[in-house]
Design a protein around this motif. Structure first.
Motif, PDB file in Angstrom:
ATOM      1  N   THR A 124       1.064  -1.184   0.035  1.00  0.00           N
ATOM      2  CA  THR A 124       0.087  -0.270  -0.038  1.00  0.00           C
ATOM      3  C   THR A 124       1.090   1.036  -0.115  1.00  0.00           C
ATOM      4  O   THR A 124       1.569   1.139  -0.011  1.00  0.00           O
ATOM      5  N   LYS A 166      -7.137  -5.551  -0.161  1.00  0.00           N
ATOM      6  CA  LYS A 166      -7.643  -4.269   0.181  1.00  0.00           C
ATOM      7  C   LYS A 166      -8.565  -4.556   0.556  1.00  0.00           C
ATOM      8  O   LYS A 166      -9.413  -5.984   1.038  1.00  0.00           O
ATOM      9  N   TYR A 174      -3.827   0.552  -2.926  1.00  0.00           N
ATOM     10  CA  TYR A 174      -3.601  -1.242  -2.330  1.00  0.00           C
ATOM     11  C   TYR A 174      -3.417  -2.225  -3.260  1.00  0.00           C
ATOM     12  O   TYR A 174      -4.076  -1.826  -3.819  1.00  0.00           O
TER      13      TYR A 174
END
Length: 124
Positions: A49, A65, A60
């Motif tokens: 990220t 995610k 991300y």
């Protein structure tokens, strides 16, 4: 001299949570892009990220995610990685990285500064 120091890595059970921190010195956090990468044994280092200097833009990897959140604290010059719903495949050494500029690149080669890494181990 720019230094990045990660902390917070440890052994945790699958489904648990962990927060990593990266303290940045010698570089204004608000003037840089900060990223988190990870490297598992036998694998290449991969992007996890990143957050832009303004904090308004984040990126991300698909694998994290909805589970991981990056944030920054300008006053403390610290960037955090909140990791929830951890899985055994999240086991890796996690690295904090910084680059001057405004774009969040997913490539490690775009980052100028790196921390030493902190080990995260997720048991099943």
């Amino acid at each position: 001299q720019v230094q990045l120091e990660e902390s917070g890595g440890r052994l945790v059970q699958a489904g648990g949570s962990l927060r990593l921190a990266c303290v940045v010195s010698g570089l204004t956090f608000s003037g840089s892009v900060m990223g988190w990468f990870r490297q598992a044994p036998g694998n290449e280092r991969e992007f996890v990220t990143g957050i832009s200097r303004s904090g308004t833009s984040t990126s991300y990897a698909d694998s994290v995610k909805g589970r991981f959140t990056i944030s920054g604290d300008d006053a403390k010059n610290t960037v955090y990685l909140q990791m929830n719903s951890l899985k055994p495949e999240d086991t890796a050494v996690y690295y904090c990285a910084a680059r001057r500029g405004g774009y969040i690149y997913p490539s490690e080669y775009k980052y100028d500064y790196w921390g030493q890494g902190t080990q995260v181990t997720v048991s099943s």
